[in-house]
Motif scaffolding. Sequence first.
Motif, PDB file in Angstrom:
ATOM      1  N   ALA A   1       0.774  -1.356   0.079  1.00 48.10           N
ATOM      2  CA  ALA A   1       0.385  -0.324   0.104  1.00 48.10           C
ATOM      3  C   ALA A   1       0.977   1.149  -0.213  1.00 48.10           C
ATOM      4  N   LEU A   2       2.114   0.761   0.267  1.00 45.54           N
ATOM      5  CA  LEU A   2       3.326   2.317   0.447  1.00 45.54           C
ATOM      6  C   LEU A   2       3.677   3.019  -0.703  1.00 45.54           C
ATOM      7  N   LEU A   3       2.563   2.243  -2.442  1.00 48.66           N
ATOM      8  CA  LEU A   3       2.960   1.985  -3.568  1.00 48.66           C
ATOM      9  C   LEU A   3       1.677   3.446  -3.784  1.00 48.66           C
ATOM     10  N   ALA A   4       0.938   3.056  -2.838  1.00 45.63           N
ATOM     11  CA  ALA A   4      -0.279   4.176  -2.932  1.00 45.63           C
ATOM     12  C   ALA A   4      -0.190   5.979  -2.606  1.00 45.63           C
ATOM     13  N   PHE A   5       0.596   5.797  -2.349  1.00 49.78           N
ATOM     14  CA  PHE A   5       0.711   7.461  -1.269  1.00 49.78           C
ATOM     15  C   PHE A   5       1.553   8.089  -1.647  1.00 49.78           C
ATOM     16  N   GLU A   6       1.370   9.447  -2.165  1.00 44.34           N
ATOM     17  CA  GLU A   6       2.566   9.914  -2.624  1.00 44.34           C
ATOM     18  C   GLU A   6       3.458  10.723  -1.508  1.00 44.34           C
ATOM     19  N   ASP A   7       2.485  10.926  -0.051  1.00 45.37           N
ATOM     20  CA  ASP A   7       3.502  11.768   0.980  1.00 45.37           C
ATOM     21  C   ASP A   7       3.531  10.108   2.144  1.00 45.37           C
ATOM     22  N   VAL A   8       4.698   9.423   2.226  1.00 42.12           N
ATOM     23  CA  VAL A   8       4.566   8.328   2.414  1.00 42.12           C
ATOM     24  C   VAL A   8       4.712   8.313   3.637  1.00 42.12           C
ATOM     25  N   SER A   9       5.061   8.897   4.318  1.00 43.36           N
ATOM     26  CA  SER A   9       5.568   9.722   5.885  1.00 43.36           C
ATOM     27  C   SER A   9       3.870   9.483   6.788  1.00 43.36           C
ATOM     28  N   ASN A  10       3.631  10.207   5.476  1.00 41.39           N
ATOM     29  CA  ASN A  10       1.999  10.462   7.171  1.00 41.39           C
ATOM     30  C   ASN A  10       0.328   9.764   6.143  1.00 41.39           C
ATOM     31  N   CYS A  11       1.172   8.540   5.825  1.00 38.56           N
ATOM     32  CA  CYS A  11       0.194   7.668   4.517  1.00 38.56           C
ATOM     33  C   CYS A  11       0.147   6.388   6.012  1.00 38.56           C
ATOM     34  N   PRO A  12      -1.647   6.276   6.258  1.00 37.82           N
ATOM     35  CA  PRO A  12      -1.864   4.985   7.118  1.00 37.82           C
ATOM     36  C   PRO A  12      -0.706   4.122   7.330  1.00 37.82           C
ATOM     37  N   VAL A  13      -0.772   3.543   6.566  1.00 36.14           N
ATOM     38  CA  VAL A  13       1.475   2.639   6.793  1.00 36.14           C
ATOM     39  C   VAL A  13       2.141   3.345   6.867  1.00 36.14           C
ATOM     40  N   GLY A  14       2.026   4.493   6.791  1.00 34.26           N
ATOM     41  CA  GLY A  14       3.370   5.775   7.032  1.00 34.26           C
ATOM     42  C   GLY A  14       4.546   5.048   8.370  1.00 34.26           C
TER      43      GLY A  14
END
Lengths: 178, 703
Positions: free
Chosen positions: A98-111
């Motif tokens: 799921a990390l691939l799905a987010f632009e801002d990785v550090s602040n995403c749910p799986v960050g």
Amino acid sequence: MESGTDPGIDLATITDRMAVKKAVQCGNVEDAIEKVNDLNPEILDTNPQLFFHLQQQRFIELIRNGKVEEALEFAQEELAPRGEENQSFLEELERTVALLAFEDVSNCPVGGLLDISQRLKTASEVNAAILTSQSREKDPKLPNLLKMLLWAQNQLDERAAYPRIKDLSTAMLEDPAI
Amino acid sequence: MPTANTIFPIHGPVDLLTRLDSPDPETKLKALREIKNQIIGNRTKKLSFLKLGAVPAVASILSSYATQSDSQLVDADVSTSSIIVQSAAVLGSFACGFDAGVRAVLDAGAFPHLIRLLSNLDEKVVDASARSLRMIYQSRLAPKYEFVQEKNMEFLISLINSECENVTGLGASIITHSCQTSTEQRALCDAGILKKLISLLEGSLSQKNATLESLAAVFKKNPEVISKFVGLENERAVESSLSQRDSSLESPGTVIKNNTESVFKFVGPESGSALSSIIELTKDRYARTRLLACMCLVVIRNASPNYLQDMGIKAKLVYLLLELLDDPGQVGDEASFVFSSLVAGKKDLQQLAFENNAINKFCNQLQKSQLHPKRLQGVLLALADLCSKLESCRLTFLSLKVLNQVIDALTHDCADVRTSACICLRSVTRSIKNLCAGYFMNEMLVIPVIRLLDDPSVSVQVAALGVISNIVVDFTTRKSTFIQCGGVKQLVQLTKSMHSTVRFNALWALKNMMFLADDRCKEGIFLELTGSLLASLISDPEPCVQEQALALVRNLVDGCIKSIEYVFAEDGTLLDAVGRQLHNVSDEVGIQGMYLLGNVASGNELHKEAVLQQLLAQADNGAQSFVIKFLQSSDSRLRTAAVWVIVNLTFPSCPGAFGRLVQLKNAGIISQIRNMVNDSCLDVKLRVRTVITQSMTFGDGLT
């Protein structure tokens, strides 16, 4: 070495193990894998969960370094097969990818996966596996003994006056104040 | 620090294999290491490298460098050793837990080279080769080791005595893999291997585990070897405790000499006997060791009635195995199987387990989603064993409402799971209380089970038949559900199977269906079966099939007189077949046949006459009537059944009774019966007296 006592185990195995742990902690997972395989090729061959976590960590490091395309290819080549080989990994696999799905990785749910704590977790997992293969205890005894000492003293502090150890480095028993 | 974060191998697989061929040792070595690092832990990569022919390539490198190493002197070339080590590691990894890999390594001829390398001077080479061989020996594909050959035994002993952990582990794996017959077990025991194995129980984790497995293989079903083992002491463990006892040992020494039983009692569990070493390991901190120790103890327990029979050890084993079930990995998967071997067929242990909430524990496992097939299979089999004899277990199981999960397992991808689901249902459907209530005769259960009669796997078919045999014994006579679901057609189809077990089980199910069935049901089944098929089944090559066929017909003709007509259908083919077959059958088959004839003989005059004709028909070689043979049988059940027929034939109020009596007398049957007046079996005696009483009503002209 200072006391002249025989350490009981081969010190080289400690350095080898430390090298593996350090490699993971620094994010050099591929290097760590090579070292583990040199130490004992059976460890990763018989520990599918550990192997999966190491591949997972490699993926995380790619994301951390912004190498998104390579990470995607890696997920297809190396992570997906782990899920196929073992259904119980699927849930964790999905979270990781799921990390691939987010632009801002550090602040995403799986960050949280990008935290250093994740590296440390993987490092200690591989450390434990090496210790087990050498028939050692998974957890080093000394920290546990110290924890127990401190806890016991805390409990006693509430109930009695007794000679206690204040300074762990000297371990001198100091008489209670009257 | 430069990160070695290249995700892809620097070279693709094909490229790597090309580099293996390079004349430059450094290039070779690098390529080997890289292949090794790519395949370890990675089943998918192993498969793709396998397809590219990696194994033969690496094996040939191993063999050429091994030969090179042989001819070198003590200062072996470092790169030769490194290449051997890496290629051995690659081959070992291919073989690790991967049968296709083992096959490839063996086919590539690497095995003899690896064995030779065990005597290499470089200990790293020895270590790597031993490890790889160990991986091979964990697979059933490994070549069988012939213990009984002296040279082989010597070699094995040298392995077990080695200082190197992987080499001793290899020795133990060889034993685990290849020790199968009692001759082999005895040979190993006589070679003194037990003592060494006992000392390895104090070794490292992998030594303990490997040793436990090998001990189990040596003990399996062999009480003699076990008693030798129990008599041994674990020297390393008793060193300190026994030194004080030395002086007091003089006189008891003569008492215990050569008496293993008293040695065990003298030494006792607390002073380091070999058995206690294993018991100690059930408390080991590693789960796998605990499991293997339990497994070993169960093997001992099952083989020998002298050891581990007390309540304490039984309770301990049950408790430990139930606890090990909680392990999420392979240990938990395997715990169920060891549990099964502990309780299977043993009511006392099933009761003990029941009291320890075993049913709940196993049912809880069923509630989990995405169970590994191995675990699911183990859980189902354990529940099958628990519910096999005890109604309390079955009722508890049913109350926990997991039947649906078991029914789901009937359609699992894995054949072993489907089989074990059926076996579980077979145990559960033994619950008479629920059978009477018609609990099992519902479509949700019946339809998936019937479908399994078509399963590609024979063992699934047979297991499904087991379930059906139970559920059709339906006292509410609601067999119509089963018939409607096409069950009868399927069963009849299976009676024509080429596998005798399938025919046997299909007939069993039909026999149960026929039991107390109503007229319509009987007619339906008979029409589907046909007299000629039944006749051929009665003369089936397998006695067990003959027995079931006869029992089926016995149930068919039981009940009202109308039912008897079935054996006369199609010109009496059935009755003829029965008569013909009975000239040459085992006792079990004879019993069914005679009860069948007894049932027919309870009918009208025509029926009785027909039976009489069958009894009096001569066999091909002119031997006496088979009835006389049966009356003289050592099996009292057969004698009873035979006398019943005569009782029915000579029933006084029937018009033709006298005539039949005369014919029976002429055939020597009546005098045979008279000789049995004091038969040891009460059932026989009573029937014999009935015959005599009946014959006396015709006047005493017959002596």
